[in-house]
Every structure is written in structure tokens, then in C-alpha cells.
Design a protein around this motif. Structure first.
Motif, PDB file in Angstrom:
ATOM      1  N   PHE A 134     -22.939  -3.616 -25.608  1.00 29.30           N
ATOM      2  CA  PHE A 134     -23.730  -2.418 -25.414  1.00 29.30           C
ATOM      3  C   PHE A 134     -24.502  -2.656 -24.009  1.00 29.30           C
ATOM      4  N   ALA A 135     -24.560  -3.901 -23.467  1.00 26.30           N
ATOM      5  CA  ALA A 135     -25.085  -3.903 -21.953  1.00 26.30           C
ATOM      6  C   ALA A 135     -24.097  -3.300 -21.084  1.00 26.30           C
ATOM      7  N   SER A 136     -22.865  -3.379 -21.260  1.00 23.48           N
ATOM      8  CA  SER A 136     -21.617  -2.772 -20.438  1.00 23.48           C
ATOM      9  C   SER A 136     -21.758  -1.298 -20.608  1.00 23.48           C
ATOM     10  N   LEU A 137     -21.954  -0.988 -21.935  1.00 21.97           N
ATOM     11  CA  LEU A 137     -22.157   0.673 -22.070  1.00 21.97           C
ATOM     12  C   LEU A 137     -23.332   1.047 -21.300  1.00 21.97           C
ATOM     13  N   LYS A 138     -24.500   0.543 -21.438  1.00 27.16           N
ATOM     14  CA  LYS A 138     -25.496   0.955 -20.556  1.00 27.16           C
ATOM     15  C   LYS A 138     -25.407   1.110 -19.057  1.00 27.16           C
ATOM     16  N   LEU A 139     -24.709   0.273 -18.210  1.00 30.11           N
ATOM     17  CA  LEU A 139     -24.263   0.243 -17.195  1.00 30.11           C
ATOM     18  C   LEU A 139     -23.285   1.468 -16.703  1.00 30.11           C
ATOM     19  N   GLN A 140     -22.504   1.621 -17.525  1.00 29.11           N
ATOM     20  CA  GLN A 140     -21.500   2.461 -17.610  1.00 29.11           C
ATOM     21  C   GLN A 140     -22.154   3.900 -17.577  1.00 29.11           C
ATOM     22  N   GLU A 141     -23.112   4.002 -18.497  1.00 34.09           N
ATOM     23  CA  GLU A 141     -23.802   5.553 -18.346  1.00 34.09           C
ATOM     24  C   GLU A 141     -24.711   5.627 -17.180  1.00 34.09           C
ATOM     25  N   ALA A 158     -16.212   5.621 -22.408  1.00 37.92           N
ATOM     26  CA  ALA A 158     -15.230   5.902 -23.740  1.00 37.92           C
ATOM     27  C   ALA A 158     -14.742   4.218 -24.374  1.00 37.92           C
ATOM     28  N   THR A 159     -14.223   3.547 -22.966  1.00 29.75           N
ATOM     29  CA  THR A 159     -13.888   2.165 -23.504  1.00 29.75           C
ATOM     30  C   THR A 159     -14.720   1.360 -24.224  1.00 29.75           C
ATOM     31  N   SER A 160     -16.317   1.543 -23.806  1.00 26.45           N
ATOM     32  CA  SER A 160     -17.154   0.698 -24.703  1.00 26.45           C
ATOM     33  C   SER A 160     -17.467   1.071 -25.766  1.00 26.45           C
ATOM     34  N   TYR A 161     -17.462   2.559 -26.006  1.00 28.60           N
ATOM     35  CA  TYR A 161     -17.413   2.817 -27.524  1.00 28.60           C
ATOM     36  C   TYR A 161     -16.355   2.433 -28.429  1.00 28.60           C
ATOM     37  N   ASN A 162     -14.951   2.473 -27.838  1.00 28.81           N
ATOM     38  CA  ASN A 162     -14.178   2.039 -28.707  1.00 28.81           C
ATOM     39  C   ASN A 162     -14.221   0.635 -28.876  1.00 28.81           C
ATOM     40  N   ASN A 163     -14.642  -0.354 -28.161  1.00 25.65           N
ATOM     41  CA  ASN A 163     -14.812  -1.693 -28.422  1.00 25.65           C
ATOM     42  C   ASN A 163     -15.926  -1.808 -29.451  1.00 25.65           C
ATOM     43  N   ILE A 164     -17.025  -0.911 -29.211  1.00 28.90           N
ATOM     44  CA  ILE A 164     -18.218  -1.300 -30.175  1.00 28.90           C
ATOM     45  C   ILE A 164     -17.492  -0.893 -31.860  1.00 28.90           C
ATOM     46  N   GLY A 165     -16.756   0.461 -31.707  1.00 30.14           N
ATOM     47  CA  GLY A 165     -16.190   0.862 -33.003  1.00 30.14           C
ATOM     48  C   GLY A 165     -15.401  -0.386 -33.592  1.00 30.14           C
ATOM     49  N   LEU A 166     -14.501  -1.150 -32.866  1.00 31.85           N
ATOM     50  CA  LEU A 166     -13.832  -2.325 -33.162  1.00 31.85           C
ATOM     51  C   LEU A 166     -14.457  -3.413 -33.940  1.00 31.85           C
ATOM     52  N   ILE A 167     -15.620  -3.426 -33.342  1.00 33.44           N
ATOM     53  CA  ILE A 167     -16.601  -4.827 -33.707  1.00 33.44           C
ATOM     54  C   ILE A 167     -17.092  -4.263 -35.302  1.00 33.44           C
ATOM     55  N   TYR A 168     -17.588  -2.854 -35.518  1.00 28.32           N
ATOM     56  CA  TYR A 168     -18.136  -2.416 -36.823  1.00 28.32           C
ATOM     57  C   TYR A 168     -16.802  -2.441 -37.762  1.00 28.32           C
ATOM     58  N   ARG A 169     -15.722  -2.105 -37.251  1.00 29.13           N
ATOM     59  CA  ARG A 169     -14.633  -1.779 -38.221  1.00 29.13           C
ATOM     60  C   ARG A 169     -14.307  -3.396 -38.671  1.00 29.13           C
ATOM     61  N   ASN A 170     -14.173  -4.545 -38.051  1.00 25.84           N
ATOM     62  CA  ASN A 170     -14.060  -5.609 -38.609  1.00 25.84           C
ATOM     63  C   ASN A 170     -15.388  -6.456 -39.368  1.00 25.84           C
ATOM     64  N   LEU A 230     -16.724   4.817 -37.195  1.00 29.41           N
ATOM     65  CA  LEU A 230     -16.349   6.182 -36.942  1.00 29.41           C
ATOM     66  C   LEU A 230     -17.134   6.729 -36.063  1.00 29.41           C
ATOM     67  N   LYS A 231     -18.557   6.525 -35.780  1.00 27.56           N
ATOM     68  CA  LYS A 231     -19.497   7.289 -35.124  1.00 27.56           C
ATOM     69  C   LYS A 231     -18.986   6.918 -33.716  1.00 27.56           C
ATOM     70  N   ASN A 232     -18.662   5.573 -33.279  1.00 27.10           N
ATOM     71  CA  ASN A 232     -18.144   5.183 -32.141  1.00 27.10           C
ATOM     72  C   ASN A 232     -16.788   5.602 -31.478  1.00 27.10           C
ATOM     73  N   TYR A 233     -15.824   5.780 -32.625  1.00 21.16           N
ATOM     74  CA  TYR A 233     -14.550   6.313 -32.195  1.00 21.16           C
ATOM     75  C   TYR A 233     -14.602   7.545 -31.988  1.00 21.16           C
ATOM     76  N   PHE A 234     -15.416   8.447 -32.858  1.00 16.07           N
ATOM     77  CA  PHE A 234     -15.520   9.832 -32.247  1.00 16.07           C
ATOM     78  C   PHE A 234     -16.322  10.245 -31.042  1.00 16.07           C
ATOM     79  N   ASN A 294      -6.990   4.887 -34.425  1.00 17.42           N
ATOM     80  CA  ASN A 294      -8.074   4.014 -34.938  1.00 17.42           C
ATOM     81  C   ASN A 294      -8.998   4.742 -36.072  1.00 17.42           C
ATOM     82  N   ILE A 295      -9.073   6.132 -35.803  1.00 16.55           N
ATOM     83  CA  ILE A 295      -9.905   6.825 -36.902  1.00 16.55           C
ATOM     84  C   ILE A 295      -9.006   6.855 -38.138  1.00 16.55           C
ATOM     85  N   GLY A 296      -7.607   7.152 -38.129  1.00 18.30           N
ATOM     86  CA  GLY A 296      -6.798   7.152 -39.024  1.00 18.30           C
ATOM     87  C   GLY A 296      -6.772   5.600 -40.057  1.00 18.30           C
TER      88      GLY A 296
END
Length: 665
Positions: free
Chosen positions: A22-29, A38-50, A58-62, A83-85
Motif C-alpha cells: 500500500f505504501a508503494s501504491l500511494k507513491l506510484q499514485e 497496476a503492479t501494486s494492485y496485482n500484488n495486493i490481489g495476490l495477498i488477498y487471494r492467499n 477480485l477488486k484489485n485484479y480488476f 489471475n481472475i480465472g
């Protein structure tokens, strides 16, 4: 921040990983770096999946998918689709066994995303991605087959075969890449699937090769699954001695892997403990030094302040003695005034307390009322859920009855009608609801093979009732009465429908019925001069509102509209029901050759809305699709039609029952 988050992720510390992502996402924004976002959202989605938090994943992957689309990053888009699949597939695997429709919808969504990912990987010529997509698609078909009803034998076999096809496609690309770990995984998938299909020799070959390759590359995980697959194969073959031996090997490697994981976690825990212990000791020593220094400073301050305080105290005592009389009198007056103020404030507080008590009583009354309403809503909800379950169970039971009335798909696909006539067929059957107003039908009477596709009034439960009537009347007319002229079958079917529904044609009465396309195929009699070629056949056809399409080579077929190589035989414009026009149905005689393809269908496919502009698919596009793929096998034609339909519908909804029957002579 992103790299630190990655380290925490691999350590399994998901809370710290999320904090850094989330800290990385804030600076990227702040930098407006869309690729980084997009990379930060994908990584966050991976954490929630695990963490099995699928909605947040799904929210972060989309969100990542949307940014990749803006950047036209096809590699990123394809990864998001994959990832969504995976999320939809894992949700389906964890769904309740009773949630059949919900689980099938999740599998359908997973397939939709895997196919989209495959398409992009093919455009990028990313062979590793292509092999991964084919493997995932194969897993979906295998899971669907494993979860299917035990009574749906043909449907399960079809899904297993589709899984095999995709596993083979994945294996091909892994062999081109010399991906030995991937090849071993493909061998295991193929071997276990062949076991379920009772192709035991092929299963043994694949599992033996998987074990050999896994040992070669030293992959304990693949060795473990190879032994597990061999044990399952031995059980199926009744070779219980070998089953025990292979299962023991599976246990050995499973425990070995578990022990390695346990050892890694133990070492990691010890390193964390040693680091925290050392850090605590250093902090304690520093705190001790700081405490000693602070104590010395306090002693110096106490001595200094004591001397100064003593002098000041003497001066203050003298002043107090001089002013004590005047101050005492003044304080007395002040105390009396303060007492009056306190009394007034107490009165105000008592009044406020009474108001608060009244408000509290009112709130408690409202709370009790809300609680009663909540209990009533909860009871009503439980009652509605019970009613919904009863209705759903009834409809699902009706579906099983309707499926039992339809011809067996395996029989329809491999049907030897005459000693010299083979018909290869496919059936694309997709009800809009649980039960269908469309139905397909087939029967053999003497030397005649008869096929029909019908579209009843309505869909769902009302349409299903009509379809059951249609199937019953066709069985009576063709099988019992042995009526084999196509037009006569439709004439008698119309009479039966009108009698059964008591249709009079009067204004305000119901006029339900069906549209149908029915073909009768036979070989000419031996006296026919046309019997010089063993590849020449005869057919009769009659249609009520639904046409027949014929695709052939260079043979001439006059008197009908021709769209390139496709011939359309027009139906009579009247239904199987009471109607203002009640003429006899026309019997069309058609000469067929080996290699000809006949298509019977309802109007559901061509009327389906979808595509970029959300329009109807139209019969013209369906004809072009059939012509473009008519040289494929019938099963491959069905897969093309099914894939095109899924992509056309997209996120939309199926609006009608869909049935397409293909017959190749």
C-alpha cells in the motif's frame, strides 16, 4: 516498498506485505505511474487471494486490469485474465455441493477469462503463457466432470475428453520449450484423467513417464503426485499389492516435503527469535545507561532547587503572615459566592440527568421495537429461503426428468443408422434456465433415421412442459405408429398438440405450440438407378417456422437460395399449434452425398444479443461461421460454435434457449 513487500510475502507475513504494498501504491499514485499502480494492485490481489479473501482479490485484479487496458499492455492484461480465472476456479472448488448453478456459473466465468488470456498469449506468441492457459482450461473441464451428476454419463465423458484435449495442447508447448517440470505436470494430469476414463494402458504410460522425468529433475513434489496417480491406477486395475507399494512411496515423499517445510519454518522462527533477543538485550543495556545518567541529573537539580526553595520559602512565610488576615476575609466571601454557583450547577445537572434518563428510556423502547422487527424479518427470510429451496429442488428434479427424455448424447454422436450409412453428429444444447423449452430428438425406424430440433413456446418451466409433450407425441407417432414421412409426422404432431391443449382458435384462448425442423434420412432402394454410388442417400424434410441448412461440395442443389456453399431450405410459415393457416406441411425430398452436413436449429443462437455494440448475432453470421468451419470434425465444429457464443455473450445474459444439431453424412 514493493521489494520489501515481496520479501514479507514469501515469508508469509501478509500484514507487513500489505503495509508495504500500500505504501508503494500511494507513491506510484503521486507519480501517476500507471504501470507501477497496476503492479501494486496485482500484488495486493495476490495477498488477498492467499488469505482466501476473494472479493478483495477480485477488486484489485480488476483495478489492475483496467490500467493495463489503458496502457494497452497485452502481457499485463493476459496475466490479469489468468489471475481472475484462478479466483473464480478456487471459489467454484470451495462451493457447497448443493450449489450446482452457482458453481457452474463460477466455472463459466473462469473459462471465459482463461479463453481471453489464451487469445492474448497467442497474439504475443508467449508459449509459456499459452501452455499455462491450456492447462488451466483443462483443469476446469476436469473439475466440472468430477462435480457432474453421476447420471450424466455422456456429459461427464464429453467434459473429460475436452480436458484431455487441452492437456495435450499444453503438453505440446511445454515440449517445445523443453520445460521438464511442466512436461512432468502434464504427464501426471493426463495419466490421472485417463484413469478416470478407464483408459488404463495410456494412464500407466503417462504416469510412468511422469515418475521417470520427476526423478530426473529431482522434483519431490512431482514424484509425490506421480506415485499418488499410480496408486489410484492400481486400485482401478485391482492390483492392490502394487497400490500399497506406490502409496507407501507417496507417503514417503509427502512426509519428506512436509519435513522440509517444517524445517524451513523452524529455521526461520529461530532466526527471528535470535534477532529479537539480541535487539532486546541491546535496548535494555542502552535503557540502563540512560536511566543512570537521568538519575545523576535529577540529584543535581534536587540540590540546586532545595537551596533556592529554602530561601524562597522563608520570604513567602513572612508575606503570608502579614497578609493572612485580609486574605482570610476575602476568601470567605469568595467561598460563599462559589457555593451559590455550585448549587445552581447542581440544579442544572439534575435537570439534564432527568432529560437523559427520558431519552434513554425512549431509545430502549425503540431498540426493543427494532429487535422485534429484526426477529420478524429473520423468520420471514428463513421461510422464504425454505420455499426457494423447495422450488429449486423441484426444478432441478424436473431437469433430470427432462434430460432422461432427451436422447443420450453419446448415442446421438455415434449412431450407425444403416449398414452403409454412418451419421457423425454434434448437439449444442444450452438452456436459458435450469429446464429448457428447446428439445432435440432422434429415432430409428426400420431403415429410416429421424432427427428433430424443436423450439416450444416460452422457456424455463412452461417451455419444459411443452417439450415433454412434444417428445411424448413424437415417440408415439414415429416409434409406435411408424410414420416416416416428414410432413405426415408434423401434421399428426400438430393434431396431437391441438387436442392435448384443447385449442379452439377462439379469441382469448391459448395458442401455445412449437416450431420444429425434422429430417428423415435413408438409403435409396436397390431398384433405384441412383444407387450406382454407395455415397448417395435420400432425405425428406419438413419444417414449421424453422429451416434446414445444408453444406455440400460441388454438387448442384437447385430451387433453393444459395449463400456461397450453404443451402437454406425454407420452412412452412405456420407453427405446430392452432393457427389461422392450417395447410398440410410440405414434404421436401433432398438427395444427399457422403460428406454433406445438415444443420437443424432453434432461433436462440442467431437471436442472442452481445458483441461490442450489444446487437443480435443474426443468421447471416451463423451461416458464415458454419461455412468457415464445416471441414472440421463435428465435435470441433461444436467447440467453435460454443466458444464463439461465450465470447459473443460476454458479461451479458443468455436471452433464450439455444439448440444446434449438426449431422454429417
Amino acid at each position: 516498498y514493493n521489494n520489501i513487500g515481496g520479501i514479507y510475502y514469501y515469508q508469509g507475513n501478509y500484514s507487513e506485505a500489505l503495509k508495504n504494498y500500500f505504501a508503494s501504491l500511494k507513491l506510484q499514485e503521486e507519480l501517476n505511474n500507471k504501470a507501477g499502480i497496476a503492479t501494486s494492485y496485482n500484488n495486493i490481489g495476490l495477498i488477498y487471494r492467499n488469505q482466501v479473501n476473494y472479493p478483495e482479490a477480485l477488486k484489485n485484479y480488476f483495478a489492475s486490469f483496467k490500467l493495463c487496458e489503458e496502457l494497452n499492455d497485452k502481457a499485463g492484461i493476459s496475466a490479469c485474465y489468468n489471475n481472475i480465472g484462478i479466483i473464480y476456479m478456487e471459489q467454484a472448488s470451495k462451493a457447497s455441493p448443493d450449489s450446482v448453478a452457482y458453481r457452474e456459473r463460477l466455472y463459466s466465468e473462469a473459462l471465459k477469462n482463461y479463453f481471453a488470456s489464451l487469445k492474448l498469449y497467442e497474439e504475443l506468441n508467449d508459449k509459456a503463457g499459452i501452455s499455462k492457459s491450456y492447462n488451466n482450461i483443462g483443469i476446469i473441464y476436469k473439475n466440472q466432470a468430477s462435480k457432474a451428476s453421476p447420471d450424466s454419463v455422456a456429459y461427464r465423458e464429453q467434459l473429460f475428453n475436452m480436458a484431455l484435449k487441452n492437456y495435450f495442447a499444453s503438453l505440446k508447448f511445454r515440449e517445445e520449450l523443453n520445460d521438464k517440470a511442466g512436461i512432468a505436470a502434464s504427464y501426471i494430469n493426463l495419466g490421472t484423467l485417463q484413469t478416470k476414463l478407464h483408459k488404463l494402458k495410456e494412464a500407466e504410460d503417462y504416469l510412468t513417464k511422469a515418475l521417470s522425468l520427476s526423478i530426473e529433475i529431482g522434483s519431490k513434489e512431482h514424484i509425490k503426485y506421480s506415485y499418488s496417480g499410480l496408486a489410484e491406477l492400481d486400485s482401478t486395475m485391482g492390483n492392490f499389492k502394487m497400490q500399497i507399494m506406490h502409496y507407501k512411496q507417496y507417503i514417503v515423499y509427502r512426509d519428506s516435503i512436509d519435513n522440509e517445510e517444517t524445517q524451513k519454518k523452524t529455521i526461520q522462527s529461530q532466526m527471528t527469535y535470535d534477532f529479537e533477543k539480541k535487539e532486546a538485550a541491546t535496548k535494555a543495556e542502552q535503557d540502563k545507561k540512560d536511566a543512570l545518567a537521568e538519575a545523576a541529573q535529577k540529584r543535581e537539580k534536587i540540590i540546586r532547587y532545595s537551596v533556592i526553595g529554602g530561601l524562597l520559602l522563608m520570604i513567602i512565610v513572612a508575606l503570608i503572615i502579614l497578609r493572612s488576615l485580609r486574605i482570610t476575609q476575602k476568601q470567605k466571601r469568595i467561598i460563599e459566592k462559589q457555593k451559590q454557583v455550585v448549587d445552581q450547577k447542581n440544579q442544572q445537572l439534575n435537570q439534564q440527568n432527568e432529560e437523559i434518563t427520558a431519552q434513554r428510556d425512549e431509545i430502549e423502547a425503540q431498540r426493543d421495537e427494532i429487535t422485534a422487527q429484526r426477529d420478524l424479518v429473520t423468520h420471514q427470510k428463513a421461510h422464504i429461503e425454505e420455499i426457494y429451496k423447495e422450488v429449486s429442488d423441484s426444478i432441478n428434479y424436473a431437469k433430470r426428468i427432462q434430460e432422461a427424455m432427451l436422447p443420450d448424447l453419446a448415442t446421438l454422436t455415434k449412431f450407425e443408422t444403416l449398414s452403409k450409412l454412418d451419421c457423425e453428429t454434434f448437439i449444442l444444447f444450452r438452456p436459458k434456465d435450469v429446464v429448457s423449452g428447446d428439445f432435440y430428438w432422434s429415432s430409428k425406424v426400420n431403415d429410416y433415421q429421424i432427427y428433430a430440433v424443436a423450439d416450444c413456446t416460452g422457456h424455463g418451466v412452461p417451455g419444459a412442459f411443452m417439450s415433454m409433450l412434444g417428445i411424448s407425441f413424437l415417440n408415439e407417432i414415429v416409434r409406435k405408429k411408424e410414420v416416416t414421412q416428414a410432413s405426415h409426422v408434423l401434421d399428426q404432431l400438430r393434431v396431437s398438440i391441438i387436442d392435448a391443449l384443447k385449442q379452439t382458435g377462439e379469441s382469448g384462448t391459448q395458442k401455445d405450440g412449437m416450431d420444429i425442423s425434422l429430417v428423415v434420412i435413408s438409403q435409396p432402394s436397390k431398384s433405384s438407378e441412383l444407387l450406382e454410388s454407395s455415397e448417395l442417400y435420400q432425405a425428406q424434410w419438413a419444417g414449421a417456422n424453422n429451416p434446414l441448412w445444408l453444406v455440400r461440395g460441388n454438387s448442384d442443389f437447385p430451387n433453393f437460395k444459395n449463400l456461397e456453399n450453404l443451402v437454406e431450405v425454407k420452412p412452412d410459415k405456420m407453427p405446430i399449434a392452432i393457427y389461422e393457416k392450417m395447410d398440410s406441411f410440405t414434404n421436401h425430398e433432398i438427395q444427399l452425398y457422403s460428406g454433406d452436413c445438415i444443420y437443424l436449429m432453434s432461433d436462440g443462437y442467431q437471436d442472442q444479443f452481445g458483441g461490442p455494440k450489444f446487437k443480435k448475432f443474426l443468421s447471416k453470421n451463423l451461416k458464415e461461421l458454419i461455412i468457415a468451419n464445416c471441414l472440421l470434425t463435428m465435435e470441433e465444429q461444436k467447440l467453435v460454435l460454443e466458444k464463439t457464443l461465450i465470447e459473443w455473450i460476454g458479461d451479458g445474459e443468455q436471452i433464450d434457449d439455444i439448440t444446434v444439431l449438426g449431422i454429417k453424412i
